[in-house]
Each structure stands twice: as structure tokens, then as C-alpha cells.
Scaffold this motif. Structure first.
Motif, PDB file in Angstrom:
ATOM      1  N   ASN A 188      43.108  32.330  40.343  1.00 50.88           N
ATOM      2  CA  ASN A 188      44.253  33.130  39.911  1.00 50.88           C
ATOM      3  C   ASN A 188      44.057  34.587  40.337  1.00 50.88           C
ATOM      4  O   ASN A 188      43.011  34.968  40.867  1.00 50.88           O
ATOM      5  CB  ASN A 188      44.505  33.000  38.395  1.00 50.88           C
ATOM      6  CG  ASN A 188      43.383  33.568  37.548  1.00 50.88           C
ATOM      7  OD1 ASN A 188      42.495  34.278  38.042  1.00 50.88           O
ATOM      8  ND2 ASN A 188      43.397  33.286  36.263  1.00 50.88           N
ATOM      9  N   ASP A 189      45.089  35.384  40.102  1.00 50.45           N
ATOM     10  CA  ASP A 189      45.035  36.791  40.514  1.00 50.45           C
ATOM     11  C   ASP A 189      43.968  37.578  39.769  1.00 50.45           C
ATOM     12  O   ASP A 189      43.333  38.477  40.337  1.00 50.45           O
ATOM     13  CB  ASP A 189      46.397  37.458  40.278  1.00 50.45           C
ATOM     14  CG  ASP A 189      47.438  37.022  41.290  1.00 50.45           C
ATOM     15  OD1 ASP A 189      47.079  36.340  42.268  1.00 50.45           O
ATOM     16  OD2 ASP A 189      48.624  37.360  41.107  1.00 50.45           O
ATOM     17  N   ILE A 235      41.243  39.840  41.627  1.00 49.88           N
ATOM     18  CA  ILE A 235      41.106  41.282  41.393  1.00 49.88           C
ATOM     19  C   ILE A 235      39.679  41.624  40.968  1.00 49.88           C
ATOM     20  O   ILE A 235      39.082  42.608  41.427  1.00 49.88           O
ATOM     21  CB  ILE A 235      42.133  41.738  40.336  1.00 49.88           C
ATOM     22  CG1 ILE A 235      43.549  41.653  40.922  1.00 49.88           C
ATOM     23  CG2 ILE A 235      41.838  43.164  39.856  1.00 49.88           C
ATOM     24  CD1 ILE A 235      44.662  41.793  39.901  1.00 49.88           C
ATOM     25  N   GLY A 278      44.871  35.516  45.948  1.00 47.48           N
ATOM     26  CA  GLY A 278      44.975  35.074  44.563  1.00 47.48           C
ATOM     27  C   GLY A 278      46.080  34.051  44.406  1.00 47.48           C
ATOM     28  O   GLY A 278      46.720  33.625  45.366  1.00 47.48           O
ATOM     29  N   ASP A 300      49.347  33.402  41.476  1.00 47.84           N
ATOM     30  CA  ASP A 300      50.184  33.755  40.319  1.00 47.84           C
ATOM     31  C   ASP A 300      51.192  34.846  40.651  1.00 47.84           C
ATOM     32  O   ASP A 300      52.318  34.808  40.166  1.00 47.84           O
ATOM     33  CB  ASP A 300      49.391  34.211  39.083  1.00 47.84           C
ATOM     34  CG  ASP A 300      48.656  33.078  38.395  1.00 47.84           C
ATOM     35  OD1 ASP A 300      49.030  31.909  38.657  1.00 47.84           O
ATOM     36  OD2 ASP A 300      47.715  33.342  37.639  1.00 47.84           O
ATOM     37  N   ASP A 301      50.778  35.886  41.392  1.00 44.94           N
ATOM     38  CA  ASP A 301      51.616  37.060  41.658  1.00 44.94           C
ATOM     39  C   ASP A 301      51.960  37.802  40.368  1.00 44.94           C
ATOM     40  O   ASP A 301      53.118  38.111  40.091  1.00 44.94           O
ATOM     41  CB  ASP A 301      52.899  36.680  42.412  1.00 44.94           C
ATOM     42  CG  ASP A 301      53.595  37.906  43.018  1.00 44.94           C
ATOM     43  OD1 ASP A 301      52.900  38.905  43.290  1.00 44.94           O
ATOM     44  OD2 ASP A 301      54.826  37.858  43.202  1.00 44.94           O
ATOM     45  N   SER A 327      48.930  42.452  40.764  1.00 49.24           N
ATOM     46  CA  SER A 327      48.627  42.147  42.159  1.00 49.24           C
ATOM     47  C   SER A 327      49.327  43.106  43.113  1.00 49.24           C
ATOM     48  O   SER A 327      48.889  43.279  44.256  1.00 49.24           O
ATOM     49  CB  SER A 327      49.033  40.704  42.486  1.00 49.24           C
ATOM     50  OG  SER A 327      50.445  40.554  42.456  1.00 49.24           O
ATOM     51  N   LEU A 348      47.352  42.778  46.667  1.00 52.06           N
ATOM     52  CA  LEU A 348      46.794  41.430  46.768  1.00 52.06           C
ATOM     53  C   LEU A 348      47.756  40.449  47.440  1.00 52.06           C
ATOM     54  O   LEU A 348      48.907  40.287  47.017  1.00 52.06           O
ATOM     55  CB  LEU A 348      46.448  40.921  45.365  1.00 52.06           C
ATOM     56  CG  LEU A 348      45.746  39.568  45.266  1.00 52.06           C
ATOM     57  CD1 LEU A 348      44.358  39.634  45.897  1.00 52.06           C
ATOM     58  CD2 LEU A 348      45.642  39.136  43.795  1.00 52.06           C
ATOM     59  N   THR A 350      48.894  36.808  47.652  1.00 57.83           N
ATOM     60  CA  THR A 350      48.837  35.849  46.546  1.00 57.83           C
ATOM     61  C   THR A 350      49.896  34.771  46.693  1.00 57.83           C
ATOM     62  O   THR A 350      50.827  34.899  47.497  1.00 57.83           O
ATOM     63  CB  THR A 350      49.015  36.583  45.198  1.00 57.83           C
ATOM     64  OG1 THR A 350      48.846  35.658  44.117  1.00 57.83           O
ATOM     65  CG2 THR A 350      50.399  37.203  45.097  1.00 57.83           C
TER      66      THR A 350
END
Length: 378
Positions: free
Chosen positions: A238-239, A243, A264, A266-267, A271, A278, A280
Motif C-alpha cells: 500500500n501507499d 512512503i 504504492g 491505494d492513491d 501519495s 508517488l 501508485t
């Protein structure tokens, strides 16, 4: 003094029982009469007593929403969307947090069963067998988990994982790590299965690191292992983990994406705020919340005594639909060419998100989920 049901009956010229039916079973009341009663109730400021109505109808107009970790930014958009959809249907939502604890999850279902008309189980940690067992006590819709024979809303994280790996392959990465999530997670199993297949298809080596807590700390704790493994790219569960990993790599002197690319899932809002932003896989969490509420409430069960049990749910036409919502790869700044690959920042034509990155997060009731084998949790 607050208006009573008798005041409404007197003002609208109907019997008290007609006023009661207008609020508890409006489809049984003549439309003209219903409009008149509701208008009088509005003018008088009358609000029906939900507890009294529950005794008559066998329904509380409450829904339980049980989630794995309320501190995880993945969940608030889902909670907000579910609450809004429920409110639109004249239902209230009780939110409970299990802190990723399967035993607490089971206790919460039992505690809520007599107080709600149904439960939404989001990212449950219980076994499939136990979820099936508690569903005999209260109607259940499962979110982010596939359980044979039960209604569920899942996000196609397998598709998202494939898109992410294909994106990394297009950038020249051939040594990729997967940061796994928690044990017992259906999502984790789907990501691992799809990522492994995509890596093999592209001739890449996939190193699985985990299971891990689905948190920033969980991601950061794997930074040293990522460095030692020699991978040039990482897909995180997941994000939050992604991170945390970026922060951990920075502390080790590794740059993202120049030394290691990170993706990652989820967004979440964070993010878009991290540096680098990120890359994602966006998951339609709000759509999942709305869809799950609609699935739970789409039937109109016969009144049943509080206290439930399957035997008490006479006439309960529960759905067993399984709906899959599509995901979407969002390419930002945390992914770049593999070191020494000679690829450009864009990676050329092969660096696009791939054929699986369908840009559509709307719920489609006609999109059934392919059933998993019974009790196929990790």
C-alpha cells in the motif's frame, strides 16, 4: 413540546397507524396520503422515534461498518462514502476499528448484530469460515475480500499489480521486490499472485519481502533489506508502506527513483504530497463504500425479531452478488529508468501502464467476480 405522532395524525386527518406506516412501510400507504402525512410531519417538526419504529418493523435503520485500521488513510474516503449513501437511504452507520485483530473483529460483529440491520466487513482479518459463520447471525457484505457464497465488493488489485509490474518492466527493471502486507489479507494474496505472474511473463526476478505491517513503519523497516537485495524497483502492498520505504531508503543514502523506483497501491492523499510524488495504483475506495451499502440494502426483508439468527430472518432475500471495481495506475515521480538500462525517463512505448490499466473506477453491477476456492485466504 415536541410534536407527537398523534399531532401528525390529527393535522393530516388520518389514523395514527397510517402515520406509523408512512414512516415504517411507506410502500403500503396511498401516495397522496403519504405526501400529506410527510408534509404535516415536516411542518410540525415531527421526527419518528427510531427505537419505537425498530420494535414495530424489526429494523433499526443502522448499519455496522467494521474496518481494519481507522488510522490508515485508505479507509476514511470509504467510510465517508458509505455514510453518505446510507444517510441517503435513511440509515445511520456505526464505525468500529479492529486494529488488524481478527479476534476483536469477531467480537465486534457479535456486539453489533443485535443493534444493526447488517454489517459491512472491510478488509477483514477473520478466516473465510468464521466470516461465513457470523453471516448466519446478521446480514454481511464483505469489502476487499472474496468469500464464496457471500456478497462482496472487491477492488481489482490484481489488475493494478500487473499494471505496476508492466510499467517497471517498460523502464528496464528486471530485479523487483514486492513488499508484502499482513498475513490473512486477501488483497496481499491477490497482489502477490498477479505481480509474480507479470514478472515471470516479462523475464524479471521478483523478490517477496514480508509479511509486514501495512504501515509506514512496516515499509521503512524493510529499507535495509531492499538495499541488500540489489533490486532496482519495489512494489509495496500500500501507499503507507511505500512512503515509509522511501523515507528509509533516503536515510540509507539511496535516491528514489534514480537508485530505486517505488510504486504504492491505494492513491491516498499523501501519495500526491510526498517528494517525490508517488507512482501508485488508484483504488476506487469511495465507490466501494457506496456499492457495499447498496448491496446490503437492495433487498427488503420481512420484519424479523431483534436478536437475529438465520432462522429469524424469514423472507430475507439477501444478495450473493460479487462485484469487482477496476483500478488505475497513476504514474508520478517515484519511478524511473533502471540504473544502467539506457532507458529514457518515459521509458519509450513499452513504459506505458499496459493493457490492464483501465481508467474506469465506476461500480458495475454486471461485473461479477470469479469465485476463489473456498477458504482461500492467505
Amino acid at each position: 413540546m415536541p410534536a407527537t405522532i398523534r399531532d401528525v395524525a390529527r393535522a393530516s386527518g388520518v389514523h395514527i397507524s397510517t402515520v406509523s406506516r408512512t414512516f415504517s412501510a411507506p410502500h403500503l400507504v396511498n401516495p397522496d396520503t403519504r405526501v400529506r402525512v410527510l408534509a404535516c410531519a415536516e411542518d410540525l417538526g415531527y421526527r419518528p422515534n427510531r427505537a419505537a419504529r425498530a420494535l414495530i418493523t424489526g429494523r433499526t435503520h443502522n448499519i455496522g461498518l467494521i474496518i481494519a485500521d481507522i488510522a490508515n488513510p485508505f479507509f476514511p474516503p470509504l467510510i465517508k462514502a458509505a455514510e453518505g449513501q446510507a444517510r441517503h437511504r435513511d440509515y445511520h452507520v456505526f464505525v468500529a476499528d479492529t486494529n488488524e485483530d481478527a479476534a476483536a473483529e469477531e467480537e465486534l460483529v457479535h456486539a453489533l448484530a443485535k443493534q444493526v440491520d447488517g454489517v459491512l466487513l472491510c478488509s477483514p482479518r477473520m478466516s473465510n469460515a468464521l466470516i461465513e459463520q457470523v453471516s448466519r447471525e446478521v446480514p454481511v457484505v464483505v469489502i476487499n475480500r472474496q468469500v464464496a457464497g457471500l456478497p462482496c465488493v472487491v477492488m481489482d488489485v490484481g489488475q493494478g499489480a500487473r499494471s505496476a509490474i508492466e510499467h517497471l518492466l517498460g523502464l528496464g527493471h528486471r530485479r523487483i521486490a514486492l513488499l508484502g502486507g499482513p498475513r490473512g489479507s486477501w488483497t496481499n494474496r491477490e497482489i502477490r499472485r498477479a505481480a509474480g505472474a507479470a514478472a515471470r511473463s516479462g523475464g524479471a526476478e521478483l523478490t517477496v519481502l514480508g509479511p509486514n505491517p501495512p504501515t509506514e513503519t512496516g515499509g521503512g523497516a524493510q529499507a535495509e533489506q531492499v538495499r541488500r537485495s540489489g533490486v532496482t524497483a519495489v512494489l509495496a502492498y500500500n501507499d503507507l508502506m511505500a512512503i515509509g520505504l522511501i523515507e528509509g531508503l533516503d536515510q540509507l543514502g539511496l535516491r528514489v527513483p534514480q537508485d530505486v523506483s517505488v510504486v504504492g497501491i491505494d492513491d491516498i492523499a499523501l501519495s500526491r504530497l510526498t517528494r517525490p510524488k508517488l507512482t501508485t495504483v488508484a483504488t476506487p475506495t469511495a465507490a466501494a463504500g457506496r456499492t457495499a451499502v447498496d448491496m446490503l440494502l437492495q433487498h427488503d426483508p420481512e420484519p424479523r425479531p431483534r436478536g437475529g439468527g438465520r432462522a429469524a430472518a424469514v423472507g430475507d432475500r439477501r444478495t450473493t452478488a460479487q462485484v469487482m471495481l477496476q483500478t488505475e495506475l497513476v504514474i508520478r515521480d517515484s519511478t524511473g529508468p533502471a540504473p544502467g538500462s539506457g532507458r529514457t525517463r518515459s521509458g519509450g512505448p513499452s513504459a506505458d501502464p499496459g493493457p490492464h490499466a483501465v481508467r474506469n473506477s465506476a461500480a458495475r453491477w454486471a461485473s461479477p467476480v470469479t469465485p476463489s476456492p473456498p477458504n482461500a485466504e492467505e
